[in-house]
Enzyme design. Sequence first.
Site, PDB file in Angstrom:
ATOM      1  N   GLU A 243       0.844  -1.195   0.000  1.00 27.04           N
ATOM      2  CA  GLU A 243       0.000   0.000   0.000  1.00 27.04           C
ATOM      3  C   GLU A 243       0.877   1.243   0.000  1.00 27.04           C
ATOM      4  OE1 GLU A 243      -2.866  -0.092   3.155  1.00 27.04           O
ATOM      5  OE2 GLU A 243      -3.732  -1.998   2.530  1.00 27.04           O
TER       6      GLU A 243
ATOM      7  N   HIS B 108      -8.068   1.434   1.558  1.00 29.38           N
ATOM      8  CA  HIS B 108      -7.904   1.312   3.012  1.00 29.38           C
ATOM      9  C   HIS B 108      -8.730   2.373   3.753  1.00 29.38           C
ATOM     10  CE1 HIS B 108      -4.927  -0.534   6.091  1.00 29.38           C
ATOM     11  NE2 HIS B 108      -6.084  -0.277   6.665  1.00 29.38           N
TER      12      HIS B 108
END
Length: 462
Positions: free
Chosen positions: A268, A286
């Site tokens: 990420e 997220h």
Amino acid sequence: MPPEPPVLKRILVTDNLAPRGLDVLQHAPGFAADVKNRLTPQELLACIGDYDALVVRSTTRVTAKVLEAGMRLKVVGRAGVGVDNIDLEAATARGIVVMNAPSGQTVTTAEHTLALLLALAKNVPQATMSMKQGHWEKGHFMNVELFNKVLGIIGLGRIGSEVARRAKALAMRVIAYDPFISQEAAGSLGVELVDREEVFRRSDFLTVHVPLGPDTRNLIDGKAIAMMKRGVRIINCARGGIVDEQALYEGLRSGQVAGAAFDVFVNEPDTGSPLIGLENFICTPHLGAATEEAQENVAVAIAEQVIDFLERGVIRNAVNAPSIDPELLAKIQPYFTLAEKLGRLCSQLSEGRMQEIRIEYQGEVASVTTAPLTAAVVKGVLDPILSGSVNVVNALPFAKQRGVTVVESKTSEEGDYASLITITIGTDKAPSLVAGALFQKSQPRVVRIGEFSLEAIPEGYL
């Protein structure tokens, strides 16, 4: 001469923390909180030695080098759930408590899971995109009902339980795998507790709510996907890496998996995953805890936890030590003192290479949470050997590292004392034994050494 000003406990905040959390830290009497966002690793190493506590979110990497440089550091607080960015092993070895704030994000993460579940079942993102491109493809986006479908949950903790409650309200049948949850607790939620393979085989929808670790990395891999019903739908709002992304990609391409919805990824930020290009895969960046309420909740929670620990020794939501909330601390404090002193005495009486520490709790003490007491016993045992470098955080890992087995047993039956703690240290020569009790529920006494009964206050020299 004027009195010297009191020494302030110093707290460093290195990631963006909600204002209410900062307010708690900056207005606590006896504390000084500094906010230094976006520090480079070198800048963090240079300044961390001045602080008693470090508060982070997910950006700051709390490495072994950082922990080693934090000579005053006693606690690291993570404003959130995941502690992937903190070297737990290094923190534990140095006796540094690592805390998180799991409850602050529970509701919002459960809600996000349900949002993805519904969007996945009803093809909401794909249909929206189609209409924005000028199409009206009603027949292309056939969807499925949630009514009477089986939702499988891996991990029935705080978030998993909230997901289960919401799924039951949608008239889904909920099954779950969690080796740490009792049948009674699952039953109170209306959830059927089954083994992991059965969750894989029976689920129409599958969602994971476990931390990422050696036992859960790639928990859902190609083998697991092959066990599932053809057309299963998978949701992951927990941690990237719990689902094997390559195996999922192949399952989505083959039709074994009808659809998947992710809020988290192995890497990420990740905008280049091949999963994102698949029409039957939906995703968010997220966002599970990205609500104002959740950010305020976790910021305030971790601020209060760090203050309580530095001020009163209260340990809440620790991921590397037994948690001791104020109510429990008040209840076990006399036992805590007794346990540590008994361990220290027994250690000094033992001869030979230590192999085992056996702790027996008898009577009233057996009804309390004994994990902190066991840590106190082991700390006491190791203190004379390790010269003050051990505390309740690293005591059990140190014992394991030295090849010492710790065995705990309990019995509610009372003997000569309302509460009795007996410690036996086994060595390669001969075992040593001491026992202690509380008189009038507050006064620690040594009542047995080996075969001899006595009554001695565990203070000074014996």
